[in-house]
Design a protein around this motif. Structure first.
Motif, PDB file in Angstrom:
ATOM      1  N   ILE A  21      36.007  26.637  33.626  1.00 45.00           N
ATOM      2  CA  ILE A  21      36.361  27.279  32.360  1.00 45.00           C
ATOM      3  C   ILE A  21      35.111  27.538  31.527  1.00 45.00           C
ATOM      4  O   ILE A  21      34.907  28.629  30.987  1.00 45.00           O
ATOM      5  CB  ILE A  21      37.375  26.407  31.595  1.00 45.00           C
TER       6      ILE A  21
ATOM      7  N   ARG B 156      34.255  29.368  12.298  1.00 36.94           N
ATOM      8  CA  ARG B 156      33.298  30.213  13.014  1.00 36.94           C
ATOM      9  C   ARG B 156      33.695  31.676  12.916  1.00 36.94           C
ATOM     10  O   ARG B 156      34.870  32.013  12.785  1.00 36.94           O
ATOM     11  CB  ARG B 156      33.235  29.815  14.500  1.00 36.94           C
TER      12      ARG B 156
ATOM     13  N   VAL C 225      31.217  35.406  30.009  1.00 37.98           N
ATOM     14  CA  VAL C 225      31.648  36.428  29.065  1.00 37.98           C
ATOM     15  C   VAL C 225      30.668  36.530  27.910  1.00 37.98           C
ATOM     16  O   VAL C 225      30.338  37.621  27.443  1.00 37.98           O
ATOM     17  CB  VAL C 225      33.072  36.124  28.580  1.00 37.98           C
TER      18      VAL C 225
ATOM     19  N   LEU D 102      39.675  35.668  27.059  1.00 40.28           N
ATOM     20  CA  LEU D 102      38.403  36.341  27.312  1.00 40.28           C
ATOM     21  C   LEU D 102      38.627  37.765  27.819  1.00 40.28           C
ATOM     22  O   LEU D 102      37.813  38.656  27.555  1.00 40.28           O
ATOM     23  CB  LEU D 102      37.568  35.520  28.281  1.00 40.28           C
TER      24      LEU D 102
ATOM     25  N   GLU E 187      39.485  25.013  22.844  1.00 35.38           N
ATOM     26  CA  GLU E 187      39.329  24.138  24.010  1.00 35.38           C
ATOM     27  C   GLU E 187      39.009  22.712  23.578  1.00 35.38           C
ATOM     28  O   GLU E 187      39.469  21.745  24.190  1.00 35.38           O
ATOM     29  CB  GLU E 187      38.214  24.654  24.920  1.00 35.38           C
ATOM     30  N   ILE E 188      38.202  22.573  22.519  1.00 34.34           N
ATOM     31  CA  ILE E 188      37.900  21.223  22.022  1.00 34.34           C
ATOM     32  C   ILE E 188      39.183  20.541  21.559  1.00 34.34           C
ATOM     33  O   ILE E 188      39.416  19.355  21.821  1.00 34.34           O
ATOM     34  CB  ILE E 188      36.865  21.292  20.886  1.00 34.34           C
TER      35      ILE E 188
ATOM     36  N   ASN F  80      32.418  33.908  15.298  1.00 35.01           N
ATOM     37  CA  ASN F  80      32.369  34.430  16.651  1.00 35.01           C
ATOM     38  C   ASN F  80      33.679  34.104  17.370  1.00 35.01           C
ATOM     39  O   ASN F  80      34.092  32.955  17.427  1.00 35.01           O
ATOM     40  CB  ASN F  80      31.189  33.786  17.371  1.00 35.01           C
TER      41      ASN F  80
ATOM     42  N   GLU G 169      44.736  30.207  29.149  1.00 37.67           N
ATOM     43  CA  GLU G 169      44.361  30.709  27.828  1.00 37.67           C
ATOM     44  C   GLU G 169      42.952  31.302  27.858  1.00 37.67           C
ATOM     45  O   GLU G 169      42.708  32.359  27.260  1.00 37.67           O
ATOM     46  CB  GLU G 169      44.444  29.569  26.823  1.00 37.67           C
ATOM     47  N   ALA G 170      42.056  30.625  28.573  1.00 41.99           N
ATOM     48  CA  ALA G 170      40.691  31.156  28.659  1.00 41.99           C
ATOM     49  C   ALA G 170      40.695  32.518  29.343  1.00 41.99           C
ATOM     50  O   ALA G 170      40.024  33.454  28.888  1.00 41.99           O
ATOM     51  CB  ALA G 170      39.797  30.170  29.414  1.00 41.99           C
TER      52      ALA G 170
ATOM     53  N   LEU H 286      30.067  17.613  25.687  1.00 41.06           N
ATOM     54  CA  LEU H 286      31.328  17.017  25.219  1.00 41.06           C
ATOM     55  C   LEU H 286      32.281  16.794  26.380  1.00 41.06           C
ATOM     56  O   LEU H 286      32.866  15.715  26.521  1.00 41.06           O
ATOM     57  CB  LEU H 286      31.964  17.940  24.182  1.00 41.06           C
TER      58      LEU H 286
ATOM     59  N   LEU I 282      42.226  21.156  22.670  1.00 40.31           N
ATOM     60  CA  LEU I 282      43.020  20.786  23.847  1.00 40.31           C
ATOM     61  C   LEU I 282      42.456  19.534  24.498  1.00 40.31           C
ATOM     62  O   LEU I 282      43.195  18.666  24.973  1.00 40.31           O
ATOM     63  CB  LEU I 282      43.037  21.941  24.840  1.00 40.31           C
TER      64      LEU I 282
ATOM     65  N   ARG J 157      26.740  32.013  10.568  1.00 42.31           N
ATOM     66  CA  ARG J 157      27.583  31.486  11.654  1.00 42.31           C
ATOM     67  C   ARG J 157      28.991  31.193  11.193  1.00 42.31           C
ATOM     68  O   ARG J 157      29.925  31.234  11.969  1.00 42.31           O
ATOM     69  CB  ARG J 157      26.941  30.233  12.231  1.00 42.31           C
ATOM     70  N   PHE J 158      29.153  30.875   9.897  1.00 41.50           N
ATOM     71  CA  PHE J 158      30.475  30.566   9.383  1.00 41.50           C
ATOM     72  C   PHE J 158      30.960  31.705   8.495  1.00 41.50           C
ATOM     73  O   PHE J 158      30.170  32.443   7.917  1.00 41.50           O
ATOM     74  CB  PHE J 158      30.460  29.291   8.541  1.00 41.50           C
TER      75      PHE J 158
ATOM     76  N   PHE K 215      37.537  30.436  20.463  1.00 41.83           N
ATOM     77  CA  PHE K 215      38.254  30.004  21.669  1.00 41.83           C
ATOM     78  C   PHE K 215      37.746  28.650  22.146  1.00 41.83           C
ATOM     79  O   PHE K 215      38.526  27.789  22.569  1.00 41.83           O
ATOM     80  CB  PHE K 215      38.094  31.039  22.777  1.00 41.83           C
ATOM     81  N   VAL K 216      36.427  28.470  22.090  1.00 41.47           N
ATOM     82  CA  VAL K 216      35.868  27.194  22.546  1.00 41.47           C
ATOM     83  C   VAL K 216      36.341  26.053  21.640  1.00 41.47           C
ATOM     84  O   VAL K 216      36.599  24.941  22.112  1.00 41.47           O
ATOM     85  CB  VAL K 216      34.339  27.295  22.603  1.00 41.47           C
TER      86      VAL K 216
ATOM     87  N   GLU L 224      23.299  37.869  16.973  1.00 45.68           N
ATOM     88  CA  GLU L 224      24.217  36.793  16.595  1.00 45.68           C
ATOM     89  C   GLU L 224      23.508  35.732  15.753  1.00 45.68           C
ATOM     90  O   GLU L 224      24.070  35.186  14.816  1.00 45.68           O
ATOM     91  CB  GLU L 224      24.792  36.166  17.855  1.00 45.68           C
TER      92      GLU L 224
ATOM     93  N   ILE M 276      34.476  34.090  20.461  1.00 48.32           N
ATOM     94  CA  ILE M 276      34.361  33.245  21.651  1.00 48.32           C
ATOM     95  C   ILE M 276      34.231  31.784  21.248  1.00 48.32           C
ATOM     96  O   ILE M 276      34.816  30.895  21.860  1.00 48.32           O
ATOM     97  CB  ILE M 276      33.163  33.700  22.496  1.00 48.32           C
ATOM     98  N   LEU M 277      33.481  31.546  20.160  1.00 47.20           N
ATOM     99  CA  LEU M 277      33.357  30.159  19.720  1.00 47.20           C
ATOM    100  C   LEU M 277      34.665  29.654  19.117  1.00 47.20           C
ATOM    101  O   LEU M 277      34.936  28.453  19.149  1.00 47.20           O
ATOM    102  CB  LEU M 277      32.208  30.031  18.732  1.00 47.20           C
TER     103      LEU M 277
ATOM    104  N   VAL N  56      38.895  39.580  24.724  1.00 44.88           N
ATOM    105  CA  VAL N  56      37.583  39.761  24.091  1.00 44.88           C
ATOM    106  C   VAL N  56      36.841  40.931  24.738  1.00 44.88           C
ATOM    107  O   VAL N  56      36.246  41.765  24.053  1.00 44.88           O
ATOM    108  CB  VAL N  56      36.758  38.460  24.196  1.00 44.88           C
TER     109      VAL N  56
ATOM    110  N   GLY O  82      36.095  24.132  13.604  1.00 38.52           N
ATOM    111  CA  GLY O  82      35.392  25.197  14.299  1.00 38.52           C
ATOM    112  C   GLY O  82      36.233  26.447  14.423  1.00 38.52           C
ATOM    113  O   GLY O  82      35.748  27.567  14.251  1.00 38.52           O
TER     114      GLY O  82
ATOM    115  N   PHE P 235      33.014  30.245  32.852  1.00 36.48           N
ATOM    116  CA  PHE P 235      33.673  31.524  32.557  1.00 36.48           C
ATOM    117  C   PHE P 235      33.331  31.981  31.129  1.00 36.48           C
ATOM    118  O   PHE P 235      32.963  33.143  30.899  1.00 36.48           O
ATOM    119  CB  PHE P 235      35.172  31.330  32.739  1.00 36.48           C
ATOM    120  N   TYR P 236      33.418  31.030  30.198  1.00 42.22           N
ATOM    121  CA  TYR P 236      33.041  31.360  28.818  1.00 42.22           C
ATOM    122  C   TYR P 236      31.587  31.830  28.749  1.00 42.22           C
ATOM    123  O   TYR P 236      31.267  32.798  28.048  1.00 42.22           O
ATOM    124  CB  TYR P 236      33.228  30.136  27.919  1.00 42.22           C
TER     125      TYR P 236
ATOM    126  N   VAL Q  38      30.192  23.092  17.281  1.00 43.67           N
ATOM    127  CA  VAL Q  38      30.784  24.023  16.327  1.00 43.67           C
ATOM    128  C   VAL Q  38      29.816  24.428  15.232  1.00 43.67           C
ATOM    129  O   VAL Q  38      30.149  25.289  14.427  1.00 43.67           O
ATOM    130  CB  VAL Q  38      32.072  23.469  15.685  1.00 43.67           C
TER     131      VAL Q  38
ATOM    132  N   TYR R 263      37.227  21.987  33.971  1.00 44.99           N
ATOM    133  CA  TYR R 263      36.785  22.319  32.623  1.00 44.99           C
ATOM    134  C   TYR R 263      35.296  22.679  32.600  1.00 44.99           C
ATOM    135  O   TYR R 263      34.910  23.788  32.225  1.00 44.99           O
ATOM    136  CB  TYR R 263      37.028  21.134  31.685  1.00 44.99           C
TER     137      TYR R 263
ATOM    138  N   ALA S 299      45.059  25.552  29.525  1.00 50.95           N
ATOM    139  CA  ALA S 299      43.764  25.914  28.937  1.00 50.95           C
ATOM    140  C   ALA S 299      43.059  26.956  29.797  1.00 50.95           C
ATOM    141  O   ALA S 299      42.442  27.894  29.270  1.00 50.95           O
ATOM    142  CB  ALA S 299      42.894  24.674  28.797  1.00 50.95           C
TER     143      ALA S 299
END
Lengths: 101, 190
Positions: B68, A26, B75, A78, A37-38, A28, A73-74, B40, A40, B89-90, A33-34, B84, A30-31, A81, A22, B71-72, B25, B64, A70
């Motif tokens: 977190i 990706r 944003v 962000l 997170e996965i 994006n 980092e977020a 997840l 971590l 996407r990739f 960053f996510v 988007e 933000i994705l 971003v 990912g 927060f994501y 993803v 989490y 984590a």
């Protein structure tokens, strides 16, 4: 012995691989960053697996520190971003080619 | 619960985590991705519960999933990305990324399958020990209270890990200051 330890580490490996995919694939930010997170989270899974396997709490303490990092980092990521979005709207990484404001 | 049902629950949690990570993803809508990441995180919290890490499971859900991830989402909704879903996407190099992820997962899987490591109750020196962590860990396990309990974590956190714990607070403080500085509008103050 509750969960098979090899399976815990295997799950961690698979989740980390998905996170790597990912993060690299990706567009994006933000994705991305996510996905980090996965990754971590995958490391946390293996740390908790070690903790249970070795019968001692240090792995869980390390996982707590991973969660703290984590969160940091977020926050910083962000913030970056939002700062980037102010100059160039959108979240696509290939638009972020110039290293100046 | 019997061992078999616990293992069944573990395999369900593992399969659901992998599936929701894959969906996270690959979804086109970023908000859907975030919701799959939420699934997840909750399943990983369930795995922590099965592994006897109750405190960490609670932290996983509260910090989490509760802080977190929200927060994501904040944003993501703040940025307002209307086109988007219309864009790819990739990136163009996504097969390479898939190869890297697959090979990494396969490498780690093979490494952990082929490497025996000691268990807490086994005799010292049985089987190859790859790290220096294991002998001390076994000694701690032999003399300590039931493993994985909250008391254990608290004693470790405020005993041998007191300095790293304080440093974690410093890292968080630096992150707060950094986020404020980075996200502040240029020209406002300073």
């Amino acid at each position: 012995m509750i969960a098979p330890p090899g399976m815990v580490l295997g799950l961690s490996a698979v989740l980390f691989g998905i996170g790597v995919f990912g993060f690299l694939a990706r567009r994006n930010i933000i994705l991305m960053f996510v996905s980090a997170e996965i990754m971590l989270n995958a490391v946390n899974v293996s740390l908790v697996g070690f903790s249970q396997q070795l019968g001692e709490p240090r792995g869980q303490v390390l996982a707590l520190f991973v969660i703290a990092v984590a969160a940091a980092e977020a926050g910083v990521g962000l913030g970056l971003v939002i700062a980037l979005n102010r100059n160039k709207p959108g979240a696509a990484v290939e638009d972020l080619t110039e290293l100046k404001w | 619960m019997t061992l078999l049902s616990v293992q069944a629950i573990f395999y369900y949690m593992a399969a659901a985590s992998v599936a929701s990570a894959l969906l996270a993803v690959t979804r086109k809508n970023p908000v859907h991705s975030m919701l799959w990441v939420l699934a997840l995180f909750l399943h990983v919290a369930g795995i922590f519960l099965l592994l006897g890490a109750e405190f960490l499971a609670a932290v996983q859900v509260i910090v989490y999933a509760g802080a977190i991830l929200i927060f994501y989402l904040f944003v993501l909704m703040l940025l307002d990305l209307p086109d988007e879903e219309a864009r790819p996407r990739f990136g163009k190099h996504w097969p390479l990324a898939a190869a890297v992820g697959l090979s990494f997962a396969a490498l780690v899987w093979l490494a952990q399958v082929r490497t025996p490591y000691p268990v807490g109750s086994g005799p010292v020196g049985s089987g190859p020990v790859g790290t220096g962590l294991a002998p001390a860990a076994r000694r701690l396990a032999a003399e300590g209270p039931p493993r994985g309990s909250l008391r254990d974590i608290g004693e470790a956190l405020f005993g041998p890990f007191a300095l790293p714990f304080e440093m974690a607070s410093l890292v968080l403080l630096a992150a707060i200051v950094g986020a404020v500085v980075l996200a502040r509008r240029r020209g406002a103050g300073s």
